[in-house]
Write a protein that holds these residues in place. Structure first.
Motif, PDB file in Angstrom:
ATOM      1  N   TRP A  40       0.863  -1.184   0.000  1.00  0.00           N
ATOM      2  CA  TRP A  40       0.000   0.000   0.000  1.00  0.00           C
ATOM      3  C   TRP A  40       0.896   1.230   0.000  1.00  0.00           C
ATOM      4  O   TRP A  40       1.801   1.356   0.826  1.00  0.00           O
ATOM      5  CB  TRP A  40      -0.904  -0.022   1.246  1.00  0.00           C
ATOM      6  CG  TRP A  40      -1.767   1.177   1.424  1.00  0.00           C
ATOM      7  CD1 TRP A  40      -2.842   1.539   0.678  1.00  0.00           C
ATOM      8  CD2 TRP A  40      -1.635   2.160   2.460  1.00  0.00           C
ATOM      9  NE1 TRP A  40      -3.402   2.689   1.165  1.00  0.00           N
ATOM     10  CE2 TRP A  40      -2.677   3.107   2.265  1.00  0.00           C
ATOM     11  CE3 TRP A  40      -0.755   2.346   3.513  1.00  0.00           C
ATOM     12  CZ2 TRP A  40      -2.837   4.208   3.095  1.00  0.00           C
ATOM     13  CZ3 TRP A  40      -0.922   3.446   4.336  1.00  0.00           C
ATOM     14  CH2 TRP A  40      -1.953   4.370   4.120  1.00  0.00           C
ATOM     15  N   ARG A  41       0.658   2.100  -0.975  1.00  0.00           N
ATOM     16  CA  ARG A  41       1.458   3.309  -1.121  1.00  0.00           C
ATOM     17  C   ARG A  41       2.957   2.996  -1.178  1.00  0.00           C
ATOM     18  O   ARG A  41       3.789   3.610  -0.523  1.00  0.00           O
ATOM     19  CB  ARG A  41       1.173   4.290   0.005  1.00  0.00           C
ATOM     20  CG  ARG A  41      -0.247   4.841  -0.010  1.00  0.00           C
ATOM     21  CD  ARG A  41      -0.430   5.934   1.026  1.00  0.00           C
ATOM     22  NE  ARG A  41      -1.777   6.506   0.949  1.00  0.00           N
ATOM     23  CZ  ARG A  41      -2.228   7.466   1.755  1.00  0.00           C
ATOM     24  NH1 ARG A  41      -1.431   7.947   2.700  1.00  0.00           N
ATOM     25  NH2 ARG A  41      -3.449   7.932   1.625  1.00  0.00           N
ATOM     26  N   ASN A  42       3.273   1.947  -1.937  1.00  0.00           N
ATOM     27  CA  ASN A  42       4.666   1.544  -2.200  1.00  0.00           C
ATOM     28  C   ASN A  42       5.419   1.060  -0.961  1.00  0.00           C
ATOM     29  O   ASN A  42       6.654   1.080  -0.932  1.00  0.00           O
ATOM     30  CB  ASN A  42       5.457   2.700  -2.838  1.00  0.00           C
ATOM     31  CG  ASN A  42       4.887   3.107  -4.189  1.00  0.00           C
ATOM     32  OD1 ASN A  42       4.513   2.237  -5.000  1.00  0.00           O
ATOM     33  ND2 ASN A  42       4.801   4.402  -4.429  1.00  0.00           N
ATOM     34  N   LYS A  43       4.707   0.620   0.044  1.00  0.00           N
ATOM     35  CA  LYS A  43       5.388   0.030   1.190  1.00  0.00           C
ATOM     36  C   LYS A  43       4.674  -1.254   1.589  1.00  0.00           C
ATOM     37  O   LYS A  43       3.459  -1.402   1.409  1.00  0.00           O
ATOM     38  CB  LYS A  43       5.454   0.997   2.366  1.00  0.00           C
ATOM     39  CG  LYS A  43       4.135   1.478   2.901  1.00  0.00           C
ATOM     40  CD  LYS A  43       4.380   2.549   3.969  1.00  0.00           C
ATOM     41  CE  LYS A  43       3.069   3.256   4.331  1.00  0.00           C
ATOM     42  NZ  LYS A  43       3.306   4.440   5.178  1.00  0.00           N
ATOM     43  N   THR A  44       5.483  -2.176   2.141  1.00  0.00           N
ATOM     44  CA  THR A  44       4.956  -3.461   2.577  1.00  0.00           C
ATOM     45  C   THR A  44       4.263  -3.292   3.917  1.00  0.00           C
ATOM     46  O   THR A  44       4.816  -2.703   4.850  1.00  0.00           O
ATOM     47  CB  THR A  44       6.083  -4.494   2.705  1.00  0.00           C
ATOM     48  OG1 THR A  44       6.762  -4.612   1.452  1.00  0.00           O
ATOM     49  CG2 THR A  44       5.534  -5.851   3.111  1.00  0.00           C
ATOM     50  N   ILE A  45       3.044  -3.801   4.008  1.00  0.00           N
ATOM     51  CA  ILE A  45       2.264  -3.694   5.239  1.00  0.00           C
ATOM     52  C   ILE A  45       1.621  -5.043   5.547  1.00  0.00           C
ATOM     53  O   ILE A  45       1.775  -6.010   4.795  1.00  0.00           O
ATOM     54  CB  ILE A  45       1.161  -2.618   5.128  1.00  0.00           C
ATOM     55  CG1 ILE A  45       0.126  -3.025   4.047  1.00  0.00           C
ATOM     56  CG2 ILE A  45       1.752  -1.253   4.818  1.00  0.00           C
ATOM     57  CD1 ILE A  45      -1.143  -2.182   4.079  1.00  0.00           C
ATOM     58  N   VAL A  46       0.903  -5.101   6.647  1.00  0.00           N
ATOM     59  CA  VAL A  46       0.071  -6.249   6.993  1.00  0.00           C
ATOM     60  C   VAL A  46      -1.374  -5.772   7.051  1.00  0.00           C
ATOM     61  O   VAL A  46      -1.662  -4.708   7.620  1.00  0.00           O
ATOM     62  CB  VAL A  46       0.477  -6.855   8.349  1.00  0.00           C
ATOM     63  CG1 VAL A  46      -0.541  -7.905   8.800  1.00  0.00           C
ATOM     64  CG2 VAL A  46       1.855  -7.479   8.256  1.00  0.00           C
ATOM     65  N   VAL A  47      -2.266  -6.541   6.435  1.00  0.00           N
ATOM     66  CA  VAL A  47      -3.698  -6.255   6.512  1.00  0.00           C
ATOM     67  C   VAL A  47      -4.349  -7.350   7.341  1.00  0.00           C
ATOM     68  O   VAL A  47      -4.269  -8.538   7.007  1.00  0.00           O
ATOM     69  CB  VAL A  47      -4.340  -6.199   5.115  1.00  0.00           C
ATOM     70  CG1 VAL A  47      -5.850  -5.967   5.233  1.00  0.00           C
ATOM     71  CG2 VAL A  47      -3.705  -5.113   4.268  1.00  0.00           C
ATOM     72  N   TYR A  95       4.582  -3.893   8.817  1.00  0.00           N
ATOM     73  CA  TYR A  95       5.019  -5.264   8.563  1.00  0.00           C
ATOM     74  C   TYR A  95       6.319  -5.537   9.303  1.00  0.00           C
ATOM     75  O   TYR A  95       7.289  -4.768   9.209  1.00  0.00           O
ATOM     76  CB  TYR A  95       5.219  -5.491   7.063  1.00  0.00           C
ATOM     77  CG  TYR A  95       5.818  -6.832   6.717  1.00  0.00           C
ATOM     78  CD1 TYR A  95       5.096  -8.004   6.882  1.00  0.00           C
ATOM     79  CD2 TYR A  95       7.129  -6.912   6.222  1.00  0.00           C
ATOM     80  CE1 TYR A  95       5.644  -9.237   6.561  1.00  0.00           C
ATOM     81  CE2 TYR A  95       7.683  -8.146   5.895  1.00  0.00           C
ATOM     82  CZ  TYR A  95       6.939  -9.303   6.072  1.00  0.00           C
ATOM     83  OH  TYR A  95       7.495 -10.523   5.752  1.00  0.00           O
ATOM     84  N   ALA A  96       6.355  -6.619  10.081  1.00  0.00           N
ATOM     85  CA  ALA A  96       7.553  -6.986  10.856  1.00  0.00           C
ATOM     86  C   ALA A  96       8.397  -7.940  10.034  1.00  0.00           C
ATOM     87  O   ALA A  96       8.059  -9.119   9.891  1.00  0.00           O
ATOM     88  CB  ALA A  96       7.140  -7.617  12.178  1.00  0.00           C
ATOM     89  N   GLU A  97       9.502  -7.425   9.518  1.00  0.00           N
ATOM     90  CA  GLU A  97      10.318  -8.243   8.611  1.00  0.00           C
ATOM     91  C   GLU A  97      11.014  -9.401   9.299  1.00  0.00           C
ATOM     92  O   GLU A  97      11.436 -10.370   8.663  1.00  0.00           O
ATOM     93  CB  GLU A  97      11.351  -7.370   7.888  1.00  0.00           C
ATOM     94  CG  GLU A  97      12.509  -6.890   8.752  1.00  0.00           C
ATOM     95  CD  GLU A  97      12.263  -5.565   9.417  1.00  0.00           C
ATOM     96  OE1 GLU A  97      13.239  -4.961   9.917  1.00  0.00           O
ATOM     97  OE2 GLU A  97      11.103  -5.115   9.445  1.00  0.00           O
ATOM     98  N   CYS A  98      11.129  -9.345  10.631  1.00  0.00           N
ATOM     99  CA  CYS A  98      11.813 -10.418  11.371  1.00  0.00           C
ATOM    100  C   CYS A  98      10.842 -11.334  12.110  1.00  0.00           C
ATOM    101  O   CYS A  98      11.266 -12.156  12.930  1.00  0.00           O
ATOM    102  CB  CYS A  98      12.819  -9.827  12.354  1.00  0.00           C
ATOM    103  SG  CYS A  98      14.146  -8.885  11.579  1.00  0.00           S
ATOM    104  N   GLY A  99       9.551 -11.188  11.848  1.00  0.00           N
ATOM    105  CA  GLY A  99       8.571 -12.073  12.455  1.00  0.00           C
ATOM    106  C   GLY A  99       8.256 -11.729  13.902  1.00  0.00           C
ATOM    107  O   GLY A  99       8.577 -10.654  14.399  1.00  0.00           O
ATOM    108  N   SER A 100       7.618 -12.673  14.570  1.00  0.00           N
ATOM    109  CA  SER A 100       7.186 -12.452  15.950  1.00  0.00           C
ATOM    110  C   SER A 100       8.203 -13.018  16.941  1.00  0.00           C
ATOM    111  O   SER A 100       9.051 -13.853  16.593  1.00  0.00           O
ATOM    112  CB  SER A 100       5.826 -13.113  16.189  1.00  0.00           C
ATOM    113  OG  SER A 100       5.968 -14.525  16.203  1.00  0.00           O
TER     114      SER A 100
END
Length: 529
Positions: A40-47, A95-100
């Motif tokens: 969204w808007r050129n960035k990685t997110i979580v929905v 978005y958390a690139e390294c996970g939980s």
């Protein structure tokens, strides 16, 4: 991020057109939700999509308005709310690139981490929750699955905010729920503290909680069989977090500082004060100002006794008591006690300031406010379980002021002083404030604190130093006169309401005839300002 930027960001993202979102792979699902990676808007997110919800997108949007406005390095960023279909809300978040943290603890093929890494993560978790609690936002679902890692696993952020606690019993959240669970949600801060303690145990042991079915302590367990001696302070923190009584659990602010104490070296700054058994320095743990007392003891048994006393005293959590965060040995094996920093100095300095012949002026109402706060703090100490705390050295030099001189806090607990003076057989206390039974028989009780309270009461209301009329007699002579009934001149105080009557009752020669702090609180005049 400034307030203007926050406002603009809120206006831009509070209402999102779902058509602008490019959905990608599913990341996982939980009770009534699915999460997808998206652009969204050129960035990685979580929905995060709600498959079932009794809240409309409009209601959910309103619920998340606080989250959309805030920005903190240890809280997951929220970008907006959108409606997918059937008016079910979808949340857009970082978005958390390294996970939980859950994946880091229990995932397969994950690089091992150190205890220091674990404590760094939990320090950041505490800072994030402290920030949320300052906004009166409570999480109600702290667990490793809701804590996310960034920046090559060095940064942790608290996520998954806004869940209603009533649905948590249907999620994988039971091990982290306190005894009060979803039946009593009036104290969200202490609810989160319990969960924090369970996560702290999990990240240290790298194990999952085990359920015990029968017995008085049935429920999810966090045993300490794998805790080594060097982890004793962390074990103590976990036990405090998991106290069955929410009132006894620490705050997130004190937890953050206590964890910082375990992972950060203490650098002593300027000297703020000194006495017969120690020097007090100003210091800082990460970004938290604190005071550090270096105690003059060389005996190993005494050091251990002080450590034990500090550990018990650190359980005291009250607005009118200086918080003790813990103790540790310096590099040269000196005992350091780390405590809350009070920025306005002592009550003694404020009342008796004589710089350039100009004294601080304060009203009777301000004085009564300080006295009430002192009474509330002492009443709390005297009511502590399993044993009451008797201060033993109440005096204006041990009462600190904060918040522009409005808030009073009790410091320098006498139980620690007692350990430090055992080897020299010194009195615990100060002659002008010491109860007659203490100087005669070395006998202390809650009523000894009541006597000292009466002297402080007189001092604050009269604006004079105790026993000034005895013309600087030595301490032993003052103590002798006190046992014979000598007291400061009561006529130096205003005959305001029942002030004089209360003071005279507090310094009665017979301890049994003095009113306890609980009853004193009921009789104290109210501050009128």
């Amino acid at each position: 991020m400034g307030s203007r930027e926050n406002k603009e960001r809120h206006q831009e993202t509070s209402d999102v057109d779902f058509g602008d979102i490019q959905m990608q792979k599913e990341l996982g699902n939980a009770a009534f939700t699915t999460s997808n990676k998206a652009v969204w808007r050129n960035k990685t997110i979580v929905v995060k999509n709600y498959t079932i919800s009794n809240l409309s997108a409009a209601t959910r949007k309103n619920e998340y308005s606080k989250l959309l406005k805030m920005n903190h390095e240890n809280v997951l960023m929220f970008y907006g709310v959108s409606a997918l279909f059937n008016d079910k809300p979808s949340l857009l978040m970082e978005y958390a690139e390294c996970g939980s943290l859950h994946e880091q603890i229990h995932g397969k093929g994950i690089k091992n981490y150190s205890t220091r890494d674990a404590l760094n993560w939990m320090y950041q978790c505490a800072k994030g929750l402290e920030f949320l609690h300052s906004l009166r936002i409570f999480h109600f679902n702290i667990k490793p699955r809701n804590l996310f890692l960034f920046n090559n696993h060095r940064q942790l952020k608290v996520g998954e905010l806004g869940n209603h606690p009533g649905i948590l019993k249907k999620c994988k959240s039971r091990p982290y729920m306190p005894p009060e669970r979803y039946y009593d949600l009036n104290n969200g801060e202490k609810y989160d503290v319990y969960s924090f303690g369970m996560v702290l145990w999990e990240v240290i042991t790298r194990k999952k909680h085990v359920y015990k079915l029968f017995g008085r302590d049935s429920g999810y367990q966090a045993p300490f069989t794998d805790f080594t001696e060097d982890l004793a302070p962390i074990r103590w923190l976990i036990e405090c977090c998991r106290d069955r009584d929410p009132v006894n659990r620490p705050t997130m602010k004190s937890l953050a500082t206590s964890i910082a104490l375990e992972i950060e070296d203490i650098n002593l700054g300027e000297i703020m004060g000194h006495g017969a058994y120690g020097v007090v320095y100003k210091s800082q743990l990460f970004d938290v100002p604190c005071a550090v007392k270096e105690v003059f003891v060389a005996d190993d048994d005494t050091k251990k006794n002080i450590e034990r006393e500090v550990k018990y005293l650190s359980r005291a959590t009250h607005k009118n008591i200086v918080k003790l965060f813990g103790s540790k040995l310096s590099k040269d094996s000196k005992t350091l006690i780390v405590m809350e920093f009070a920025d306005c100095g002592t009550l003694y300095d404020y009342v008796h300031k004589e710089e350039e012949q100009k004294r601080n002026e304060y009203s009777d109402s301000t004085a009564l406010s300080w006295i009430r706060q002192l009474a509330e703090g002492l009443q709390y100490l005297h009511a502590m379980k399993p044993k009451p705390i008797i201060h033993r050295d109440i005096k204006t030099k041990n009462l600190l002021l904060t918040d522009n001189y409005r808030v009073l806090k009790i410091a320098d607990f006498g139980t620690v002083r007692e350990q430090a003076t055992l080897m020299t057989k010194q009195f615990v206390g100060t002659a002008e404030y010491m109860a007659p039974e203490a100087s005669l028989k070395y006998k202390y009780s809650e009523k000894s604190d009541v006597y000292s309270f009466g002297i402080v009461f007189w001092e604050v209301m009269s604006r004079k130093k105790p026993f000034y009329h005895l013309q600087n007699l030595p301490p032993v002579a003052i103590m002798h006169k006190v046992t014979k009934g000598e007291r400061p001149p009561i006529e130096d105080t205003k005959d305001l309401k029942n002030v004089r009557t209360l003071i005279i009752n507090c310094w009665n020669n017979n301890p049994e005839d003095r009113t306890c702090m609980k009853h004193l609180l009921c009789k104290l005049p109210e501050a009128t300002e």
